[in-house]
Scaffold this motif. Structure first.
Motif, short mmCIF file in Angstrom:
data_model
loop_
_atom_site.label_atom_id
_atom_site.label_comp_id
_atom_site.label_asym_id
_atom_site.label_seq_id
_atom_site.Cartn_x
_atom_site.Cartn_y
_atom_site.Cartn_z
N THR A 1 0.86 -1.18 0.00
CA THR A 1 0.00 0.00 0.00
C THR A 1 0.90 1.24 0.00
O THR A 1 2.09 1.15 -0.27
CB THR A 1 -0.96 -0.03 1.20
N ALA A 2 0.34 2.41 0.26
CA ALA A 2 1.12 3.66 0.31
C ALA A 2 0.35 4.68 1.13
O ALA A 2 -0.89 4.62 1.23
CB ALA A 2 1.40 4.20 -1.08
N ASN A 3 1.08 5.65 1.68
CA ASN A 3 0.43 6.62 2.56
C ASN A 3 -0.57 7.51 1.83
O ASN A 3 -1.54 7.99 2.42
CB ASN A 3 1.46 7.47 3.30
N VAL A 4 -0.38 7.74 0.51
CA VAL A 4 -1.29 8.64 -0.20
C VAL A 4 -2.46 7.92 -0.85
O VAL A 4 -3.35 8.58 -1.40
CB VAL A 4 -0.56 9.47 -1.27
N TYR A 5 -2.49 6.60 -0.84
CA TYR A 5 -3.62 5.92 -1.47
C TYR A 5 -4.89 6.24 -0.70
O TYR A 5 -5.03 5.92 0.48
CB TYR A 5 -3.40 4.41 -1.49
N SER A 6 -5.81 6.89 -1.40
CA SER A 6 -7.11 7.25 -0.81
C SER A 6 -6.96 8.00 0.50
O SER A 6 -7.66 7.73 1.48
CB SER A 6 -7.98 6.00 -0.60
N GLY A 7 -6.02 8.95 0.51
CA GLY A 7 -5.85 9.79 1.69
C GLY A 7 -5.47 9.03 2.94
O GLY A 7 -5.79 9.46 4.06
N GLY A 8 -4.81 7.88 2.79
CA GLY A 8 -4.41 7.09 3.95
C GLY A 8 -5.40 6.01 4.32
O GLY A 8 -5.08 5.14 5.14
N THR A 9 -6.59 6.04 3.73
CA THR A 9 -7.60 5.04 4.11
C THR A 9 -7.27 3.65 3.57
O THR A 9 -7.75 2.65 4.11
CB THR A 9 -9.01 5.46 3.65
N SER A 10 -6.44 3.57 2.52
CA SER A 10 -5.99 2.26 2.07
C SER A 10 -5.17 1.58 3.16
O SER A 10 -5.35 0.37 3.42
CB SER A 10 -5.15 2.39 0.79
N GLU A 11 -4.28 2.33 3.80
CA GLU A 11 -3.50 1.76 4.90
C GLU A 11 -4.42 1.34 6.05
O GLU A 11 -4.21 0.28 6.66
CB GLU A 11 -2.48 2.77 5.40
N GLU A 12 -5.42 2.14 6.34
CA GLU A 12 -6.32 1.80 7.44
C GLU A 12 -7.07 0.50 7.17
O GLU A 12 -7.17 -0.37 8.05
CB GLU A 12 -7.31 2.95 7.66
N ILE A 13 -7.59 0.36 5.96
CA ILE A 13 -8.32 -0.86 5.60
C ILE A 13 -7.38 -2.06 5.57
O ILE A 13 -7.70 -3.14 6.09
CB ILE A 13 -9.02 -0.68 4.24
N THR A 14 -6.19 -1.87 4.97
CA THR A 14 -5.22 -2.96 4.89
C THR A 14 -4.85 -3.45 6.28
O THR A 14 -4.85 -4.66 6.54
CB THR A 14 -3.96 -2.49 4.14
N GLY A 15 -4.53 -2.53 7.17
CA GLY A 15 -4.13 -2.92 8.52
C GLY A 15 -5.25 -3.59 9.28
O GLY A 15 -5.03 -4.60 9.97
N LYS A 16 -6.46 -3.06 9.16
CA LYS A 16 -7.58 -3.62 9.92
C LYS A 16 -7.93 -5.02 9.44
O LYS A 16 -8.09 -5.95 10.26
CB LYS A 16 -8.81 -2.72 9.79
N LEU A 17 -8.02 -5.21 8.12
CA LEU A 17 -8.44 -6.51 7.60
C LEU A 17 -7.37 -7.57 7.80
O LEU A 17 -7.68 -8.71 8.14
CB LEU A 17 -8.83 -6.38 6.13
N LEU A 18 -6.11 -7.21 7.61
CA LEU A 18 -5.06 -8.18 7.87
C LEU A 18 -4.99 -8.52 9.36
O LEU A 18 -4.69 -9.66 9.73
CB LEU A 18 -3.71 -7.64 7.39
N GLY A 19 -5.26 -7.53 10.20
CA GLY A 19 -5.28 -7.80 11.64
C GLY A 19 -6.37 -8.77 12.03
O GLY A 19 -6.21 -9.55 12.99
N GLU A 20 -7.48 -8.77 11.30
CA GLU A 20 -8.58 -9.69 11.57
C GLU A 20 -8.29 -11.10 11.05
O GLU A 20 -8.75 -12.08 11.63
CB GLU A 20 -9.86 -9.19 10.89
N MET A 21 -7.55 -11.18 9.95
CA MET A 21 -7.48 -12.44 9.20
C MET A 21 -6.15 -13.18 9.26
O MET A 21 -6.09 -14.36 8.90
CB MET A 21 -7.79 -12.16 7.71
N ALA A 22 -5.07 -12.51 9.64
CA ALA A 22 -3.75 -13.13 9.49
C ALA A 22 -2.89 -12.93 10.73
O ALA A 22 -3.12 -12.01 11.52
CB ALA A 22 -3.04 -12.54 8.27
#
Length: 340
Positions: free
Chosen positions: A58-79
């Motif tokens: 991911t990257a810090n500018v993808y979707s204003g940082g919300t890509s990182e938020e989604i990536t971190g949350k979903l990986l935290g739930e699943m892996a």
């Protein structure tokens, strides 16, 4: 799934990396209507993990940082954190303010901390500079990245699209000062754009640097026959700047790919991705997925083997291009407000 080491490091990554630019808040940042929100993104993280993918970018500018938020949350739930490899990037401006972008020490330190907050993680496995920064001495950049690694906030560092001489200069600067070198190069490479084969790929092979190309399907152009359009292809300004749909050589490549796919009974995307594994220093193409069949085709590519004559057929129509995606040749990036 097959696995490999990322460059000359001991880090084990799947032969595919899930690019998370497609996941985020459509009201944030400079991406289009094809983005998926958290709920719509969840099945793709699950599908990727079940398919054996352990590498996420991911990257810090993808979707204003919300890509990182989604990536971190979903990986935290699943892996399990120790089983996955998470990469992020910094460089593009995240606010209209001094020091809010670039590869200065101040900017990189701030970007790293903010990315970890959004990801909800103590560290990332790979922290990458998103582009070369002409305004910052490379010594300042490399020492800052070295210090970020020594604090444990990033385990390794990588770079993204730049000229080969710039990458070589950065690596030599690190070596000369005893600092951490780059282990990966995230560059643009696909059947429609092969300029990286001239200098960057041989350099990476010689240096033991792993290649993790972005846009391996040329923003979807290598996944569908000529004339077919998607929501993204209609609204993706960056894609239109990188690839000219009226280019005759590109059209010939896409036609050859479509004919080969029909002959083999494989998806165009699978063959286009499998071609990458014939390139030197190749570790893991970064794939995007907003529909289930996107991941299905990508996972199938890992098992495909192309004959020499098939590779030659796909490559024959190619004609040299002007370099693009190196921080020049792209439309101006709209500065965005990124959550700190």
């Amino acid at each position: 799934m097959k696995f490999t080491r990322l460059g000359n490091s001991g880090l084990t990554v799947s032969r595919l990396c899930l690019g998370c630019m497609s996941y985020g808040d459509t009201t944030k940042g400079w991406h289009g209507d094809w983005l998926l929100d958290e709920d719509a993104s969840r099945p793709f993280f699950r599908q990727a993990l079940e398919g054996g993918i352990n590498f996420f970018d991911t990257a810090n500018v993808y979707s204003g940082g919300t890509s990182e938020e989604i990536t971190g949350k979903l990986l935290g739930e699943m892996a399990r954190r120790d089983e996955i490899v998470v990469a992020t990037k910094a460089y593009f401006p995240w606010r209209q303010a001094p020091n809010a972008g670039g590869n200065s020490r101040k900017a990189l330190m701030k970007a790293m901390d903010d990315s970890l907050t959004r990801l909800g993680m103590d560290y990332v496995d790979l922290f990458q500079i998103h582009r070369w920064d002409d305004a910052t001495p490379i010594e300042e950049t490399m020492e800052a990245l070295h210090d970020i690694v020594k604090t444990g906030k990033a385990l390794h560092i990588g770079a993204s699209s730049m000229y080969a001489w710039q990458f070589a200069k950065a690596q030599e600067t690190a070596r000369a000062n005893g600092w951490t070198p780059f282990i990966s190069m995230q560059n643009q490479l696909n059947l429609l754009y092969r300029e990286e084969e001239r200098e960057m790929l041989p350099l990476c092979e010689d240096e033991g640097v792993g290649v993790i190309p972005w846009s391996p399907l040329a923003r979807g152009r290598l996944a569908r026959p000529l004339g077919e359009e998607t929501v993204r292809s209609k609204t993706d300004g960056v894609g239109k700047a990188l690839y000219k749909d009226e280019d005759e050589a590109d059209q010939s490549i896409i036609t050859a790919l479509a004919e080969l796919a029909e002959e083999r009974g494989d998806a165009m995307a699978s063959i286009a991705l499998a071609w990458h594994f014939t390139r030197p220093a190749m570790c893991a193409p970064i794939i995007g997925a907003t529909k289930p069949h996107h991941l299905e085709a990508a996972l199938a590519a890992v098992e495909l083997e192309l004959a020499d004559d098939e590779v030659a057929l796909l490559e024959k129509p190619y004609r040299p291009k002007e370099p693009t995606g190196l921080g020049m040749g792209l439309p101006p990036m709209e500065t965005v407000s990124v959550r700190s």
